[in-house]
Write a protein that holds these residues in place. Structure first.
Motif, PDB file in Angstrom:
ATOM      1  N   ASP A 134       2.973 -13.579   2.356  1.00 52.70           N
ATOM      2  CA  ASP A 134       3.946 -14.450   1.694  1.00 52.70           C
ATOM      3  C   ASP A 134       3.320 -15.695   1.088  1.00 52.70           C
ATOM      4  O   ASP A 134       4.017 -16.509   0.477  1.00 52.70           O
ATOM      5  CB  ASP A 134       5.102 -14.813   2.628  1.00 52.70           C
ATOM      6  N   GLU A 323      10.188  -2.332  -1.032  1.00 48.64           N
ATOM      7  CA  GLU A 323      10.176  -3.334   0.021  1.00 48.64           C
ATOM      8  C   GLU A 323       8.862  -3.223   0.790  1.00 48.64           C
ATOM      9  O   GLU A 323       8.242  -2.155   0.847  1.00 48.64           O
ATOM     10  CB  GLU A 323      11.366  -3.139   0.963  1.00 48.64           C
ATOM     11  N   LYS A 325       8.221  -3.023   3.889  1.00 50.66           N
ATOM     12  CA  LYS A 325       8.213  -2.046   4.985  1.00 50.66           C
ATOM     13  C   LYS A 325       7.949  -0.625   4.514  1.00 50.66           C
ATOM     14  O   LYS A 325       7.622   0.250   5.325  1.00 50.66           O
ATOM     15  CB  LYS A 325       9.537  -2.085   5.743  1.00 50.66           C
ATOM     16  N   ASP A 346       8.281  -6.387  -3.549  1.00 47.91           N
ATOM     17  CA  ASP A 346       9.080  -7.606  -3.572  1.00 47.91           C
ATOM     18  C   ASP A 346       8.764  -8.353  -2.280  1.00 47.91           C
ATOM     19  O   ASP A 346       9.218  -7.971  -1.198  1.00 47.91           O
ATOM     20  CB  ASP A 346      10.558  -7.248  -3.647  1.00 47.91           C
ATOM     21  N   THR A 349      10.867  -9.439   0.827  1.00 46.96           N
ATOM     22  CA  THR A 349      11.244  -8.492   1.881  1.00 46.96           C
ATOM     23  C   THR A 349      10.289  -8.494   3.054  1.00 46.96           C
ATOM     24  O   THR A 349      10.476  -7.733   4.004  1.00 46.96           O
ATOM     25  CB  THR A 349      11.333  -7.065   1.313  1.00 46.96           C
TER      26      THR A 349
END
Length: 350
Positions: A134, A323, A325, A346, A349
């Motif tokens: 992130d 996503e 995951k 993205d 997520t």
């Protein structure tokens, strides 16, 4: 500082959530909140340890789009709130001939160029961590300006690898009006090669092994499409190309394309196969003074040039958003070539 990330802990373990350290924002650093990160086939090779020298934990990702959250005291090119990009490099020696020429990817310093992930960190032998996270902190020299509309940012991410990997050789070998340019392969790299060569004004011929991709190639901007398994179609193009960009990363018969080059023309390879290509015949080089070359991503100045060109011409990558995951599923689909043409994560997520 700690950031959320997805990492492979070994070549045999799937990517999973973890926390990673990032350095504090130094005098010439830019701290970036990562918004989107493209998924390159290199990420899969690295995570699975298919290339030598991989170190774990390994956080892939080198097609990064984000927003500046902090800058160092001496940073002049970026401001808090700017949308920026980070590609395959986050450092180099900055004083060798290649670095002076703006070709940092060929850095001749003792450690070479610093990769965004699995790269050297201040000479200590520690790892650098990529964009499946992130946030990231990067020297301002290696942070790129993004001027595309914010609604297109996810599709801009792959330009930081697939875009520059095809732009650099097309520019170096002078693709443009009056030139017949071949693009071999219609995948993550090849689809960008078609778009860029067309926008540069060249006559673009796409090569594919699959008849089902003919319309796709035309939709991307190819003037002609050749099924490379059809010897008659291939023969009609003998000695006619000014330049061929070969994006295929699987071993194949290079001679089938070399004979399509004019005298003094070049075919450049940008895909790295996991086993060698069959050796090309020397006669195809000698008798027409042809050249077989290679090219590696691009330097920071030409990457910025490419991004500006793409913004001006409305060029982005064809992407499928996922996503965080779902990265292992994306890896599985990528191995089957089941994506048109690039996955993008993205990072909200994570």
């Amino acid at each position: 500082m700690q950031y959320k990330a997805y990492a492979a802990q070994s070549p045999t373990t799937p990517l999973a959530p973890t926390n990673i350290p990032r350095r504090q924002t130094g005098e010439r650093d830019v701290a970036i909140e990562i918004l989107y990160c493209g998924v390159c086939h290199s990420d899969l090779h690295a995570a699975r340890g298919e290339w030598p020298g991989m170190r774990y934990p390994l956080v892939p990702g080198h097609e990064i789009i984000g927003r500046v959250t902090a800058i160092g005291a001496s940073v002049s090119n970026h401001q808090v709130g700017d949308i920026v990009g980070v590609g395959c490099m986050v450092g180099s020696c900055r004083h060798c001939q290649s670095c002076d020429d703006g070709l940092e990817q060929y850095c001749e310093g003792p450690r070479g160029w610093q990769q965004t992930y699995n790269g050297w960190l201040d000479g200590s032998g520690e790892n650098t961590y990529g964009g499946y996270a992130d946030g990231i902190t990067v020297d301002e020299h290696f942070v790129l300006k993004i001027t595309h509309p914010e609604s297109n940012l996810a599709a801009v991410a792959p330009l930081l690898c697939a875009g520059i990997t095809t732009w650099s050789p097309l520019r170096h070998w002078k693709a443009g009006p009056g030139k017949k340019i071949g693009i071999v392969g219609i995948g993550g790299l090849g689809h960008m090669g078609i778009k860029l060569a067309r926008a540069m004004g060249a006559h673009v011929v796409a090569f594919t092994t699959s008849p089902s991709k003919i319309q796709d190639a035309r939709d991307l901007g190819a003037d002609e499409v050749v099924v490379s398994r059809n010897s008659e179609e291939m023969a009609t193009h003998t000695k006619s190309f000014d330049f061929i960009l070969n994006t295929v990363a699987a071993p194949h018969d290079i001679d089938a394309f070399m004979i399509l080059l004019k005298r003094d023309a070049t075919m450049t390879m940008v895909g790295v196969p996991d086993s060698p290509h069959p050796s090309p015949g020397v006669a195809n080089l000698i008798f027409q003074r042809r050249q077989l070359a290679g090219s590696l991503i691009g330097g920071i100045p030409e990457t910025q040039e490419m991004l500006d060109f793409c913004a001006e011409h409305g060029i982005t990558s064809h992407v499928e958003m996922i996503e965080m995951k779902d990265i292992e599923l994306a890896f599985q689909r990528m191995q089957k070539s089941d994506v048109k043409y690039r996955f993008v994560i993205d990072m909200a997520t994570i």
